[in-house]
Design an enzyme around this catalytic site. Structure first.
Site, PDB file in Angstrom:
ATOM      1  N   ASP A 106       7.049  43.681  44.841  1.00 33.07           N
ATOM      2  CA  ASP A 106       7.995  42.634  44.429  1.00 33.07           C
ATOM      3  C   ASP A 106       7.262  41.381  43.954  1.00 33.07           C
ATOM      4  OD1 ASP A 106      10.477  41.587  43.952  1.00 33.07           O
ATOM      5  OD2 ASP A 106      10.904  41.058  46.046  1.00 33.07           O
ATOM      6  N   HIS A 120       5.458  42.339  34.713  1.00 30.43           N
ATOM      7  CA  HIS A 120       5.589  43.792  34.908  1.00 30.43           C
ATOM      8  C   HIS A 120       4.341  44.516  34.384  1.00 30.43           C
ATOM      9  CE1 HIS A 120       9.548  43.190  36.403  1.00 30.43           C
ATOM     10  NE2 HIS A 120      10.116  42.904  35.246  1.00 30.43           N
ATOM     11  N   LEU A 136      -4.931  62.165  47.654  1.00 32.26           N
ATOM     12  CA  LEU A 136      -3.775  61.291  47.883  1.00 32.26           C
ATOM     13  C   LEU A 136      -2.507  61.841  47.211  1.00 32.26           C
ATOM     14  CD1 LEU A 136      -2.684  58.330  48.641  1.00 32.26           C
ATOM     15  CD2 LEU A 136      -3.275  57.749  46.285  1.00 32.26           C
TER      16      LEU A 136
HETATM   17  C1  IPE Z   1      13.206  45.812  45.200  1.00 31.34           C
HETATM   18  O1  IPE Z   1      12.978  44.604  44.563  1.00 31.34           O
HETATM   19  C2  IPE Z   1      13.061  46.955  44.237  1.00 31.34           C
HETATM   20  C3  IPE Z   1      11.710  47.201  43.763  1.00 31.34           C
HETATM   21  C4  IPE Z   1      10.629  46.582  44.159  1.00 31.34           C
HETATM   22  C5  IPE Z   1      11.583  48.257  42.803  1.00 31.34           C
HETATM   23  P1  IPE Z   1      14.150  43.716  43.987  1.00 31.34           P
HETATM   24  O2  IPE Z   1      13.523  42.488  43.429  1.00 31.34           O
HETATM   25  O3  IPE Z   1      14.995  44.514  43.062  1.00 31.34           O
HETATM   26  O4  IPE Z   1      15.003  43.400  45.300  1.00 31.34           O
HETATM   27  P2  IPE Z   1      16.043  42.260  45.619  1.00 31.34           P
HETATM   28  O5  IPE Z   1      17.120  42.316  44.576  1.00 31.34           O
HETATM   29  O6  IPE Z   1      15.310  40.946  45.560  1.00 31.34           O
HETATM   30  O7  IPE Z   1      16.523  42.553  47.012  1.00 31.34           O
HETATM   31  C1  IPE Z   2       9.327  43.738  41.089  1.00 29.82           C
HETATM   32  O1  IPE Z   2       9.299  42.439  40.606  1.00 29.82           O
HETATM   33  C2  IPE Z   2       9.560  44.768  40.003  1.00 29.82           C
HETATM   34  C3  IPE Z   2      10.880  45.419  40.072  1.00 29.82           C
HETATM   35  C4  IPE Z   2      11.804  45.178  40.942  1.00 29.82           C
HETATM   36  C5  IPE Z   2      11.158  46.435  39.068  1.00 29.82           C
HETATM   37  P1  IPE Z   2      10.615  41.639  40.263  1.00 29.82           P
HETATM   38  O2  IPE Z   2      10.983  41.914  38.842  1.00 29.82           O
HETATM   39  O3  IPE Z   2      11.685  41.905  41.258  1.00 29.82           O
HETATM   40  O4  IPE Z   2      10.116  40.144  40.398  1.00 29.82           O
HETATM   41  P2  IPE Z   2      10.878  38.920  41.046  1.00 29.82           P
HETATM   42  O5  IPE Z   2      11.313  39.344  42.428  1.00 29.82           O
HETATM   43  O6  IPE Z   2      12.045  38.613  40.173  1.00 29.82           O
HETATM   44  O7  IPE Z   2       9.871  37.825  41.083  1.00 29.82           O
HETATM   45 MG    MG Z   3      12.244  41.065  43.006  1.00 32.48          MG
END
Ligand code: IPE
Ligand code: IPE
Ligand code: MG
Length: 257
Positions: free
Chosen positions: A36, A53, A147
């Protein structure tokens, strides 16, 4: 004291040695990560979210390498949740595009590094070319013995459990299974993770402290670890620090210490 131990562990990791963590504590068999913070990493740099990303995909490559070097048996990475479709279309397109590039580019590396690739999640909503890449990677790496990398793609734990319940109910309706014989083992055997040990540790980056519909059943006794760094900044040292912290935890599984 702690930093010295961390330094020693990081050194061993850099040298590519597979070893126990300091104090002879074994590395966990199954590490799961909620990756995240890509968007916030990019925002902090006044960059578009897709830049976060992209950097996150590079972090996936290095994290897979580090886990292999450390002798971890299973690594599950939460890459796209079943709720992530709620994001703007252009971000979803960017994520799917990067996923395609990742799967295409990594097949060779999986093989070279003896990695067995698997994917969990609902494939019905993924594009046919992505599904084909997943199936190819799974087939071509199924006999590798290093792995096991499990990518959670369009994954949601509640949907996974609901699908298991549907399969079990169908068996009961057909008379193949008696309702009173349904146990935790039956449910686990109908999840997509059947045959994979439950995660020993679930790490979430970016300081958020929730599971966001990730491995809810399998997390029953997982150790949870939250790190402040955004996923694009995650690296070997942070991984080793997390594993050290895991090594200091006392797992009781409900029994008396
Ligand atoms: C969780 O992250 C999903 C992934 C890391 C793929 P999100 O950024 O989508 O989660 P929320 O919405 O903050 O809970
Ligand atoms: C995690 O990073 C990637 C996915 C959930 C696909 P985020 O895109 O959720 O990044 P934040 O949480 O908005 O910073
Ligand atoms: Mg996120």
């Amino acid at each position: 004291m702690f930093s010295q131990r961390l330094e020693r562990a990081a050194k061993r990791l850099t040298e590519g040695q597979i070893a126990d963590l300091p104090d002879g504590k074994p590395v966990p068999a199954h590490v799961a990560i909620i990756m995240d913070g890509n968007g916030r990493w990019a925002s902090e740099r006044y960059l578009p979210r897709v830049a976060g990303h992209k950097k996150g995909a590079d972090t996936v490559r290095s994290c897979v390498r580090s886990c292999g070097e450390l002798g971890i048996s299973y690594l599950t990475l939460y890459a796209f949740s079943s709720e992530n479709w709620k994001r703007p279309l252009d971000e979803v397109d960017d994520l799917m595009g990067l996923l395609k590039i990742y799967l295409k580019s990594e097949l060779e590396a999986f093989h070279k590094n003896n990695i067995r690739f698997r994917s969990i999640g609902d494939r019905s909503r993924l594009s046919t070319d992505i599904v084909k890449l997943i199936e190819d990677a799974e087939r071509k790496t199924e006999n590798n013995s290093g792995l096991t990398l499990i990518l959670a793609l369009n994954y949601g734990a509640q949907a996974e459990i609901a699908a298991a319940v549907r399969q079990i109910a169908t068996k009961v309706a057909k008379g193949e299974l008696a309702a009173e014989d349904i146990t935790e083992v039956t449910v686990a055997a109908h999840l997509q993770t059947a045959g994979i040990p439950d995660p020993d540790i679930i790490i979430r980056t970016s300081g958020e402290q929730r599971l966001s519909n990730f491995l809810l059943w399998q997390a029953a006794y997982s150790e949870l670890l939250f790190v402040d760094e955004f996923w694009p900044d995650f690296n070997k040292d942070i991984l080793v620090r997390a594993l050290e912290e895991y090594g200091c935890r006392e797992r009781r599984f409900g029994a008396r210490p």
